[in-house]
Design an enzyme around this catalytic site. Sequence first.
Site, PDB file in Angstrom:
ATOM      1  N   GLU A  93       0.817  -1.117  -0.213  1.00 32.24           N
ATOM      2  CA  GLU A  93      -0.059  -0.096   0.048  1.00 32.24           C
ATOM      3  C   GLU A  93       1.014   1.169  -0.110  1.00 32.24           C
ATOM      4  OE1 GLU A  93      -3.283   0.305   2.702  1.00 32.24           O
ATOM      5  OE2 GLU A  93      -3.163  -1.872   3.107  1.00 32.24           O
ATOM      6  N   HIS A 129      -4.531   6.430   0.292  1.00 30.32           N
ATOM      7  CA  HIS A 129      -3.783   5.319   0.183  1.00 30.32           C
ATOM      8  C   HIS A 129      -4.217   4.341  -0.870  1.00 30.32           C
ATOM      9  CE1 HIS A 129      -7.432   3.912   2.622  1.00 30.32           C
ATOM     10  NE2 HIS A 129      -7.042   2.660   2.048  1.00 30.32           N
ATOM     11  N   HIS A 157      -5.247   0.743  -2.680  1.00 32.17           N
ATOM     12  CA  HIS A 157      -5.368  -0.874  -2.284  1.00 32.17           C
ATOM     13  C   HIS A 157      -4.762  -1.805  -3.491  1.00 32.17           C
ATOM     14  CE1 HIS A 157      -9.547  -0.043   0.041  1.00 32.17           C
ATOM     15  NE2 HIS A 157      -8.301   0.075   0.706  1.00 32.17           N
ATOM     16  N   ASP A 165     -10.075   1.921   7.291  1.00 31.19           N
ATOM     17  CA  ASP A 165     -10.085   3.209   6.669  1.00 31.19           C
ATOM     18  C   ASP A 165     -11.125   4.291   7.141  1.00 31.19           C
ATOM     19  OD1 ASP A 165      -8.303   1.898   4.956  1.00 31.19           O
ATOM     20  OD2 ASP A 165      -9.739   1.415   3.216  1.00 31.19           O
TER      21      ASP A 165
HETATM   22 ZN    ZN Z   1      -8.145   0.781   2.622  1.00 33.62          ZN
END
Ligand code: ZN
Length: 131
Positions: A25, A70, A72, A83
């Site tokens: 990530e 961020h 995935h 999240d």
């Molecule tokens: Zn996430």
Amino acid sequence: MQVKGIARDTLNFILEASKSMAPQEFAGLLQEKDGIITEVLILPGTESSDSNAVLRLSMMPNIKAAGSVHSHPGPNRSPSKADLRLFSKTGNYHIIVGRPYDSQSWTCYNREGKIIELSVLDVEFEDYEEI
Ligand code: ZN
């Protein structure tokens, strides 16, 4: 603070960084200037491959940001429970990027996890200050 949008260059940077980090990530905090998101504060990388970027984000002290970003590892861009916890902590613009990390592969959520519109703006960086 009302955010008008995100600079196209900044978004492109996010997408490229997410792609190069995959399957790990990519995570950072969004910083705005004059209502335009122009900067990403990238979190220091960690060695371990199973580290969770969102957890690292939420552990940052004194988070003050327009929001977060961020990536995935897969195409699913729905926010996880972790999240959503992070979203509620700072800012109101939270971008999640997913595979294949192209110009369509991102979604912006507000602090409640609802999808919101975030304009992509072509901005000049002439008076942009490096910190
Ligand atoms: Zn996430």
